[in-house]
Structure formats: structure tokens, C-alpha cells
Design a protein around this motif. Sequence first.
Motif, PDB file in Angstrom:
ATOM      1  N   ALA A   1       1.736  -4.493   7.668  1.00  0.00           N
ATOM      2  CA  ALA A   1       1.397  -4.303   6.247  1.00  0.00           C
ATOM      3  C   ALA A   1       0.061  -4.974   5.922  1.00  0.00           C
ATOM      4  N   THR A   2      -0.118  -6.174   6.455  1.00  0.00           N
ATOM      5  CA  THR A   2      -1.382  -6.888   6.249  1.00  0.00           C
ATOM      6  C   THR A   2      -2.527  -6.159   6.928  1.00  0.00           C
ATOM      7  N   ALA A   3      -2.270  -5.662   8.150  1.00  0.00           N
ATOM      8  CA  ALA A   3      -3.311  -4.942   8.892  1.00  0.00           C
ATOM      9  C   ALA A   3      -3.731  -3.674   8.153  1.00  0.00           C
ATOM     10  N   ASN A   4      -2.755  -2.978   7.597  1.00  0.00           N
ATOM     11  CA  ASN A   4      -3.053  -1.756   6.849  1.00  0.00           C
ATOM     12  C   ASN A   4      -3.875  -2.073   5.598  1.00  0.00           C
ATOM     13  N   TYR A   5      -3.504  -3.140   4.915  1.00  0.00           N
ATOM     14  CA  TYR A   5      -4.245  -3.571   3.730  1.00  0.00           C
ATOM     15  C   TYR A   5      -5.675  -3.958   4.105  1.00  0.00           C
TER      16      TYR A   5
ATOM     17  N   ALA B   1       7.628  -6.575   3.170  1.00  0.00           N
ATOM     18  CA  ALA B   1       7.249  -5.358   3.898  1.00  0.00           C
ATOM     19  C   ALA B   1       8.285  -5.031   4.971  1.00  0.00           C
ATOM     20  N   ARG B   2       8.792  -6.070   5.641  1.00  0.00           N
ATOM     21  CA  ARG B   2       9.813  -5.873   6.674  1.00  0.00           C
ATOM     22  C   ARG B   2      11.112  -5.365   6.045  1.00  0.00           C
ATOM     23  N   ALA B   3      11.478  -5.934   4.896  1.00  0.00           N
ATOM     24  CA  ALA B   3      12.702  -5.513   4.214  1.00  0.00           C
ATOM     25  C   ALA B   3      12.599  -4.056   3.758  1.00  0.00           C
ATOM     26  N   ALA B   4      11.402  -3.653   3.328  1.00  0.00           N
ATOM     27  CA  ALA B   4      11.195  -2.265   2.906  1.00  0.00           C
ATOM     28  C   ALA B   4      11.347  -1.313   4.080  1.00  0.00           C
ATOM     29  N   LYS B   5      10.832  -1.714   5.224  1.00  0.00           N
ATOM     30  CA  LYS B   5      10.971  -0.894   6.430  1.00  0.00           C
ATOM     31  C   LYS B   5      12.431  -0.793   6.843  1.00  0.00           C
ATOM     32  N   ASP B   6      13.148  -1.899   6.837  1.00  0.00           N
ATOM     33  CA  ASP B   6      14.554  -1.915   7.242  1.00  0.00           C
ATOM     34  C   ASP B   6      15.419  -1.072   6.311  1.00  0.00           C
ATOM     35  N   ALA B   7      15.022  -0.979   5.028  1.00  0.00           N
ATOM     36  CA  ALA B   7      15.814  -0.237   4.057  1.00  0.00           C
ATOM     37  C   ALA B   7      15.605   1.268   4.156  1.00  0.00           C
ATOM     38  N   ASN B   8      14.578   1.672   4.911  1.00  0.00           N
ATOM     39  CA  ASN B   8      14.248   3.099   4.929  1.00  0.00           C
ATOM     40  C   ASN B   8      14.055   3.690   6.329  1.00  0.00           C
ATOM     41  N   SER B   9      14.209   2.882   7.381  1.00  0.00           N
ATOM     42  CA  SER B   9      13.966   3.401   8.722  1.00  0.00           C
ATOM     43  C   SER B   9      14.786   2.632   9.750  1.00  0.00           C
ATOM     44  N   PHE B  10      15.172   3.347  10.817  1.00  0.00           N
ATOM     45  CA  PHE B  10      15.902   2.700  11.920  1.00  0.00           C
ATOM     46  C   PHE B  10      14.946   2.025  12.902  1.00  0.00           C
ATOM     47  N   SER B  11      13.672   2.358  12.848  1.00  0.00           N
ATOM     48  CA  SER B  11      12.707   1.761  13.777  1.00  0.00           C
ATOM     49  C   SER B  11      12.364   0.343  13.347  1.00  0.00           C
ATOM     50  N   ASP B  12      11.977  -0.467  14.313  1.00  0.00           N
ATOM     51  CA  ASP B  12      11.661  -1.870  14.044  1.00  0.00           C
ATOM     52  C   ASP B  12      10.330  -2.006  13.312  1.00  0.00           C
TER      53      ASP B  12
ATOM     54  N   HIS C   1     -10.783  -3.190  -6.271  1.00  0.00           N
ATOM     55  CA  HIS C   1      -9.978  -2.330  -5.397  1.00  0.00           C
ATOM     56  C   HIS C   1      -9.025  -3.163  -4.552  1.00  0.00           C
ATOM     57  N   CYS C   2      -9.548  -4.198  -3.905  1.00  0.00           N
ATOM     58  CA  CYS C   2      -8.727  -4.999  -2.999  1.00  0.00           C
ATOM     59  C   CYS C   2      -7.677  -5.820  -3.751  1.00  0.00           C
ATOM     60  N   THR C   3      -8.040  -6.340  -4.927  1.00  0.00           N
ATOM     61  CA  THR C   3      -7.086  -7.115  -5.726  1.00  0.00           C
ATOM     62  C   THR C   3      -5.926  -6.242  -6.184  1.00  0.00           C
ATOM     63  N   LYS C   4      -6.249  -5.077  -6.717  1.00  0.00           N
ATOM     64  CA  LYS C   4      -5.206  -4.165  -7.186  1.00  0.00           C
ATOM     65  C   LYS C   4      -4.362  -3.657  -6.018  1.00  0.00           C
ATOM     66  N   LEU C   5      -5.000  -3.399  -4.890  1.00  0.00           N
ATOM     67  CA  LEU C   5      -4.274  -2.890  -3.728  1.00  0.00           C
ATOM     68  C   LEU C   5      -3.274  -3.914  -3.201  1.00  0.00           C
ATOM     69  N   ALA C   6      -3.663  -5.189  -3.166  1.00  0.00           N
ATOM     70  CA  ALA C   6      -2.751  -6.236  -2.692  1.00  0.00           C
ATOM     71  C   ALA C   6      -1.525  -6.328  -3.600  1.00  0.00           C
ATOM     72  N   SER C   7      -1.781  -6.343  -4.913  1.00  0.00           N
ATOM     73  CA  SER C   7      -0.678  -6.413  -5.870  1.00  0.00           C
ATOM     74  C   SER C   7       0.225  -5.186  -5.748  1.00  0.00           C
ATOM     75  N   TRP C   8      -0.392  -4.009  -5.648  1.00  0.00           N
ATOM     76  CA  TRP C   8       0.389  -2.770  -5.538  1.00  0.00           C
ATOM     77  C   TRP C   8       1.221  -2.756  -4.253  1.00  0.00           C
ATOM     78  N   THR C   9       0.651  -3.191  -3.138  1.00  0.00           N
ATOM     79  CA  THR C   9       1.358  -3.182  -1.862  1.00  0.00           C
ATOM     80  C   THR C   9       2.630  -4.004  -1.930  1.00  0.00           C
ATOM     81  N   ASN C  10       2.531  -5.194  -2.494  1.00  0.00           N
ATOM     82  CA  ASN C  10       3.710  -6.056  -2.588  1.00  0.00           C
ATOM     83  C   ASN C  10       4.758  -5.492  -3.550  1.00  0.00           C
ATOM     84  N   ARG C  11       4.307  -4.947  -4.679  1.00  0.00           N
ATOM     85  CA  ARG C  11       5.260  -4.388  -5.643  1.00  0.00           C
ATOM     86  C   ARG C  11       5.891  -3.106  -5.117  1.00  0.00           C
TER      87      ARG C  11
END
Length: 300
Positions: A26-30, A9-20, A63-73
Motif C-alpha cells: 500500500a505504501t509502495a503504491n502510494y 491495508a492488510r485488513a482490507a486485503k484479508d476482507a476481500n481476497s484469499f491471497s496474502d 495531491h499527495c496529502t489528499k491521496l494519503a488520507s484517501w488511501t487510509n480511509r
Amino acid sequence: MEQINEAIARAAKDANSFSDYIEGSATANYNAKCAEARKAAKERKREVPEERHAELDRLVERHCTKLASWTNRNNANEASCPSVMISGAGNFPVKKKEKQNARRDSLMRECDEIAAILEKIKSFGMGGFPILAGDADAVEKLKAKIASAEEAQEAMKLHNAYYRKHKTLKGCEGISDKLAEQLDAVIPTTLEKVPHAGWELSNNNANIKRMKERLVALEREKNTEAAEWATDGLNLTVVENKETMRLQVIFEDKPSAAVRELLKGAAFHWSPSQNAWQRQLTDNARYTLKNILKKLKENA
């Protein structure tokens, strides 16, 4: 259940935004989305029969199982190629970005499917329920539904015959003068010039036939003596539960991950209330379970 990968999740943020990246976001949102699903299920449980609560629990888990898998992918895909804003235009990996964008489209469709599960939880039971084989009064419900459909079929035939003869529905049994007046104004504009088109009668008749076939199968299954299962040496019991119409596998100890995956792949799901792995009781379920037991004996 799969855990949210904060590093990705951190790597995805770094690849698309200048903010920290905010650690744990990501876990909190999930967790917040899963909490929303659980809250919706809790609210619907106040409105629906208790025997339907397990269905809601399965929807929440799905819902939660699919959402966790989707979030990581999804985060892995977002981290796979930086935006041009981050990397700069020089030597930008265009092909890699095209591949990432194509994957985004696929992931967004999957996201919509997950959102649809949440909506299903929120509206669970609002439009009534289908008759399930495991319902205690499934046979009685099905008979009542067939009788209602047959009554509707006869009423449609009566309305059509009356209109053909009188060119009006005024005076027709079961139709008020006010409704007849409204229908009389519409019927001449229809293709078949009758209150009920041919497809309405044929569809309803096909539905009656389908329900009668299901009733015969359901009554036969409920009245058939349970089969005997050879489970020696497997530390499990097979139960043909005629009350809930479920084929159940009850283990003496928690089965291994490999066995659990084998059951899941065969459409068995864990029922905490029954303390069993189960699926609907059908001949196909029996055939599938026999193959599973054969594999377990071979690996014992």
C-alpha cells in the motif's frame, strides 16, 4: 503528511481476497503515485516560467496529502465488512454491506477529484495562465488583456453592422474573402442572422467590466501604503508584500501545530521560498489575520 497505515491495508486485503497481503504494498503504491506527480511537475517546470513553479509544488503537495488520507480511509472502509466470498452467505451483514457500498461511492468520487489534480499537474500551463495579483507585471498584463477584449468588441460590432448592410462579409475589414465565403454560408442558418450573436457581445462586455474593476482594485492595493501590525509578544512579523501581493506571517521559530492549523484554516499556506505563511493580499486577508493575532494574544 499522513503515513499509509499498513495494518489497515492488510485488513482490507484479508476482507476481500484469499491471497496474502504483500507487506508494504500500500505504501509502495502510494509512493509510486506521488513519484508520478513529482515527475510530471518536474517536466512541466521545464516549460513554464519560474514564478509558476511554486504553484506546481503546491499542487503536488495537495495531491499527495489528499491521496494519503484517501488511501487510509478507503482501506478502512474496505476492511469494515468482508465480502460474501470471504465470510460466506450465512448470517451475512447485509445492512453493514449496504453502508459500506454507499461509502465506496463517496470515496470513488473523491478518488476522481484526486486524479483530476494529477491531470492538472500534467497539463499545467498548456492553455496559458490566468493573471495573478502576485505577477510582477500583473497591471500591465491586465491592461493588455482589457485592450484586446475592447478591440474584439469593436470588431464584432463592425462585422455585424457590415453584414446587416451588405448581407455578406466580403470586403469587410479584417476578414479575408475565403473566410467571408465560409461565414456567409453559415450566418443565414443562425438564430440572429448576424456573425456575432448578442450573447457574445454582452459576455465580452461583462468581461471587460470585470477586468476593469479588478484593475482598479489591483492598482489601489499596490499603491496603498502597508498597514502597521501590532505583534508585540508574539515572536512574529507581518509583512504586506506589495511585490508578490501576499500577506505574509514570518515566525522567529517554528509555530506550534495548533498555530499552523489555525493558519491553514484561514487559507494561509507555507512558502519555503519566502520562509513565511502567506495568502493573497486583500482586505479580507487582513481582517482574517487580525482575528488570528487576537486569538494568539489571548492564548499567549
